[in-house]
Every structure is written in C-alpha cells, then in structure tokens.
Design a protein around this motif. Structure first.
Motif, PDB file in Angstrom:
ATOM      1  N   VAL A  50      21.199   8.789 -21.302  1.00 39.70           N
ATOM      2  CA  VAL A  50      21.607   7.763 -22.500  1.00 39.70           C
ATOM      3  C   VAL A  50      22.666   6.824 -21.865  1.00 39.70           C
ATOM      4  O   VAL A  50      23.647   7.205 -21.072  1.00 39.70           O
ATOM      5  CB  VAL A  50      22.456   8.632 -23.709  1.00 39.70           C
ATOM      6  CG1 VAL A  50      22.828   7.741 -24.869  1.00 39.70           C
ATOM      7  CG2 VAL A  50      21.512   9.495 -24.379  1.00 39.70           C
TER       8      VAL A  50
ATOM      9  N   GLY B  71      27.401   8.283 -26.379  1.00 34.33           N
ATOM     10  CA  GLY B  71      26.473   8.614 -27.116  1.00 34.33           C
ATOM     11  C   GLY B  71      26.295   8.000 -28.830  1.00 34.33           C
ATOM     12  O   GLY B  71      26.144   8.704 -29.646  1.00 34.33           O
TER      13      GLY B  71
ATOM     14  N   VAL C 207      18.108   4.843 -24.435  1.00 36.77           N
ATOM     15  CA  VAL C 207      17.607   6.153 -23.751  1.00 36.77           C
ATOM     16  C   VAL C 207      17.141   5.509 -22.538  1.00 36.77           C
ATOM     17  O   VAL C 207      15.843   4.617 -22.628  1.00 36.77           O
ATOM     18  CB  VAL C 207      16.888   6.870 -24.443  1.00 36.77           C
ATOM     19  CG1 VAL C 207      16.416   8.288 -23.719  1.00 36.77           C
ATOM     20  CG2 VAL C 207      17.652   7.502 -25.652  1.00 36.77           C
TER      21      VAL C 207
ATOM     22  N   ASP D  96      24.974  13.795 -21.191  1.00 38.52           N
ATOM     23  CA  ASP D  96      23.939  13.253 -21.867  1.00 38.52           C
ATOM     24  C   ASP D  96      22.641  13.051 -21.249  1.00 38.52           C
ATOM     25  O   ASP D  96      21.666  12.566 -21.419  1.00 38.52           O
ATOM     26  CB  ASP D  96      24.348  11.578 -22.525  1.00 38.52           C
ATOM     27  CG  ASP D  96      24.589  10.669 -21.145  1.00 38.52           C
ATOM     28  OD1 ASP D  96      24.378  11.372 -19.796  1.00 38.52           O
ATOM     29  OD2 ASP D  96      24.986   9.690 -21.156  1.00 38.52           O
TER      30      ASP D  96
ATOM     31  N   LEU E 145      19.142   6.729 -28.775  1.00 33.06           N
ATOM     32  CA  LEU E 145      20.013   7.867 -29.442  1.00 33.06           C
ATOM     33  C   LEU E 145      20.165   7.552 -31.032  1.00 33.06           C
ATOM     34  O   LEU E 145      20.804   6.506 -31.044  1.00 33.06           O
ATOM     35  CB  LEU E 145      21.002   8.340 -28.583  1.00 33.06           C
ATOM     36  CG  LEU E 145      21.462   9.671 -28.725  1.00 33.06           C
ATOM     37  CD1 LEU E 145      20.415  10.669 -28.121  1.00 33.06           C
ATOM     38  CD2 LEU E 145      22.806   9.973 -28.162  1.00 33.06           C
TER      39      LEU E 145
END
Length: 501
Positions: A388, A394, A400, A411, A444
């Motif tokens: 990520v 995040g 991504v 991540d 994400l």
C-alpha cells in the motif's frame, strides 16, 4: 506497608522471649522460604510472590504508579481486570482481553478465538491503576496527520512467562492517547518517572515512538511541555554515537539523549527487547537508562542537569499520556510496546533496578521486528510484494501497488478473511468505485463486504474477483516499484501470478 524484620529480638518488658533453639529453627524456615520465593520469581511462568510486580515495587518505595499499561501481563500482583480491548474490523464487535490468573499474563487464547479468521484492532489499553487513565486511538493533532488507528491486534505474538501474548506493533498512523490531562500524572514541574519495555529492532528515525507525559491536547505548546521516554534512531542533537537506537527523552521540540541534547556517552540499546527508563524531578535534574529486558541490569546514559535551552528548567508538563506518537500526534515512526508505567515522584535507582530484575524474570522471547500473526504476504510479478502506498499509513483510497518485499512493512502483510476479502492495516483490498470494468484500479478501503473486495485464488496462481470475473493484474507485466495494480481479463500471464504466503 513496612516489612517485618527477619531477625528475632527480645520483646518489650514483660514479654516472653523465644528459646534460642526455637528462634534458630524459625530463622532456618524463613530463610528457606525466602530462597524458594526468590527462585519462583526468577522462573518465567512461575507464580509471582506478592508485591513483586513493577507497580508493587514502585508503590512500596513511595513512588506509586499513576498509570500502568500492558497487553502482556498484570503490573500489580493484585490486578485482575482487563488489559486491552479488541474490535473486529468486519462487524465492529468488541471484547476485552483479561488475565489467565490474578497478577498473571494475558489470555491470548480469548483473543485468538474472538478474532479467528479475521482482523482485529486494539482499540483500548486499560490503565491498571484505580485512576482509569485508559488509552484510546488518538485524535488528529497539529502535526498534520489524521486521527490514529488502533494497532492490528494479532500482528506480533511473543512469549512471556511461558505464555503466548501479543505486543502492540506500531506503524505510521497507529497511536494512543488519554483524554485530556490524566489523573495523578505530573504537571507544571512535578517529579515523575516512566519505564517501558519496547523493541530495539523494530524502530525508526521519524517522529515519534513515545510513551509518557504529553500535552493535554494534541498540539505542541512549547519546550518542556512533554516528558516521555522514547526509543528511536533519531539523532536530533548531533553528534551521536553509533546508529542507535537510543533511549531518549522527548521533552518537546527535541529528542534528548542527555545533557543539553547531544550525549556521545549514550551508546544505545539494540537488543530484541529493551527496557527504557526516564525520570525527571521537574526542576533541575533528569536521568535516562536502558537495558536488555531479557538479561542483565540497567545502564545509566545520563543523570544530571535538565537542558539549559529555554523552557526545560523547570518543566511545564501538562499531564496527558501518549503511546506511539509525539505530543502533537506526530505519528510517523514505528515501534513495539509490551508494558510500561508512569509514577508520581522521583524513583530511586534501587527500585528501578528491582523493576528491571522483575522484567528479566518474565522471560520475554520471540522476534519483535517482523509481523508474525496470521497475516501473509502476496507475492506478485517480479517477486515483488503487494503493498500500500504511503508507508503503512493506509488511508481510504491509498493506491495498491507492487514494491520490494520488506519483512517489517506492516502494509505488505495481508489477512485472508472468511468472506474472501484480503485486509491489511485494518482495511481491505478494494476495486475503486466497486467497478467491474477492465483495468479498474485497486485501492485500500474500509472493509464493507462489497463484491469489489472479494478474491479467490485460482489453480493457475491468479487472484480472481468473482463480481467482475477479472483477475488481479500488473499492467503490461510491469514489475517496477510503484506499479499500480488493477483488474483485467484473466489470461494466465505472468502479470497475473499472485501467491498468497
């Protein structure tokens, strides 16, 4: 409470003296009991003698704990309440994780049952004192970062006292704070002490992985308004010796290794588990110590005058409590926390040595720098990992991508949930806009059960999204760092080979 003497003296006038032979026998029995209790305290997993845990030791020495936090164990021998709360990401259900026995270790099995097959966050860390200075994910502050998220509850399993327990694996965006000024915590130049058990291997140089006294609101209000212990590779005041990590004092607007900032005598602590200690009389003096939490004693890195830079002498603490961030919610660093306490008054060297001995007796073991929970990596084209963007922060809508695999990168560790979703840092792998279109990009996003968050591993090594009938894909077979992933017609090419680790 005063402790009875082990010697037998003659009584006051009119009392009956014990015969010498009986006195000798009593002394022998007491000595044997003392040796046996000492052996029990020194064995991981053994029952602790009454009054032997860190906050018992501090309290008996006249510097009582005013805050005590741990996801691992009780810090008072009499404590039998909850240690922390976990909340499931998918349905928002929550439960408290307590102890296997009073004064004992965390009931990790309860967490495993409750969180089995899905992700949980640690959403509260309970204060074990009667002051209820609990910690919750912190609000946004003046550092410019958003509100904090709770740590992934199952990301770091270690052993303490012979039991499986979980530490708090902190990455950028994770942090905790008390609400306002905490009860009993030092303010306006009052003396205090703080210790924590952290990792010397999961550390960074950004701001800030702290535990201790901070502003009552998430804003930098000036020099001397914080008094928190930190472990980091931050050389804020050069020169520094080696590359760290160092046990440091975050006194606001400076990470002090001793003296007036720079202290080349501070050679750092890089053991797997580190005991980090700070004490400050609030007026003239502070001290920093570090030690290996698995063996040995503490090394004093500084014991002398407070900084002469403006604002630190005397101190101006505000009595807030932070964990994993700076006072203004600077939450860019990483670290791992297992236990810690804050005390009223200026602790003696003797009690700090006793606390260190108790910590060593716990028998902490296991790696502290790599997520080792149920999560696994997703390895894609070119041996790169599904990652990520933005270094473990995040947020919703984060891209991504492919990136070099990094064992410490939170991540890059994904949980395969029972509903077919894949989650990391408490959010899910998602198709932008829940689209089914060819070449729709991946992001994400909060786990919400939509079709764009379902993934099925195919026999040919691809990951298929059933809603669209398309596969996870690296555009044109690209393998460079930062390659934004998408969905594309399944074609069996190398660009669509993604292995769940």
């Amino acid at each position: 409470m005063s402790r009875p003497s082990s010697s037998v003296a003659s009584g006051p006038p009119g009392s009956t003296r014990r015969p010498a032979r009986l006195r000798a026998r009593l002394l022998s029995v007491l000595a044997a009991l003392g040796l046996a209790l000492g052996a029990l305290v020194g064995l991981p997993g053994a029952a602790q003698a009454a009054g032997s845990l860190p906050c018992d030791l501090y309290g008996d020495a006249g510097t009582p704990c005013v805050a005590a936090h741990s996801t691992v164990r009780a810090l008072f021998s009499s404590y039998n309440g909850p240690l922390y709360r976990v909340t499931r990401v998918l349905d928002g259900a929550a439960t408290d994780i307590g102890l296997l026995a009073p004064g004992g270790y965390a009931d990790a099995g309860r967490q495993d049952t409750f969180c089995g097959g899905t992700s949980c966050r640690i959403t509260r860390i309970y204060d074990q004192t009667s002051r209820h200075n609990d910690l919750n994910p912190g609000p946004a502050g003046t550092a410019g970062m958003g509100a904090d998220r709770g740590a992934d509850a199952s990301e770091l399993a270690v052993t303490a006292g012979g039991h499986k327990v979980y530490g708090i694996f902190t990455s950028p965006g994770v942090g905790y704070r008390s609400t306002g000024a905490a009860s009993g915590v030092a303010v306006n130049g009052q003396p205090e002490g703080v210790y924590m058990v952290a990792s010397g291997t999961h550390v960074g140089s950004a701001c800030c992985f702290d535990y201790g006294n901070a502003e009552s609101t998430p804003a930098d209000t000036g020099n001397g308004h914080m008094d928190a212990v930190s472990i980091a590779t931050t050389c804020y005041f050069a020169p520094c010796t080696g590359s760290g990590p160092w046990v440091e004092a975050d006194l606001e607007n400076g990470m002090f290794q001793g003296d007036n900032g720079s202290n080349t005598a501070n050679r750092g602590n890089n053991s797997t588990y580190v005991t980090a200690v700070l004490k400050n009389n609030g007026q003239t003096r502070y001290a920093l110590k570090g030690g290996n939490s698995q063996s040995g004693g503490l090394t004093t890195w500084w014991d002398g005058g407070l900084p002469t830079r403006g604002g630190y002498k005397p101190m101006h603490q505000e009595g807030g409590i932070i964990l994993g961030t700076g006072g203004d919610n600077s939450n860019w660093n990483m670290g791992t926390f297992f236990e810690g306490a804050m005390v009223a008054g200026y602790p003696s060297d003797a009690v700090e040595n006793a606390v260190q001995a108790n910590i060593v007796s716990v028998g902490y073991s296991g790696q502290t720098n790599v997520p080792n929970g149920p999560q696994g990596t997703i390895t894609g084209p070119g041996g790169k990992c599904v990652d990520v963007a933005a270094d473990d922060t995040g947020v919703n809508g984060a891209a991504v991508q492919l990136w070099d695999c990094q064992s410490y990168a939170e991540d890059q560790h994904w949980t395969h949930n029972p509903d077919g979703s894949l989650s990391t840092i408490s959010r899910c792998l998602d198709v932008v806009g829940n689209s089914s279109a060819n070449d729709a990009k991946l992001e994400l996003y909060d786990c919400n059960g939509v079709g764009g968050q379902k993934w099925v591993q195919q026999a040919d090594g691809s990951l298929r999204n059933p809603q669209s009938g398309r596969c996870l894909d690296a555009p044109g077979g690209a393998t460079g760092n930062g390659t934004r992933l998408q969905i594309h017609d399944c074609n069996g090419s190398a660009a669509q080979k993604f292995a769940l680790g």
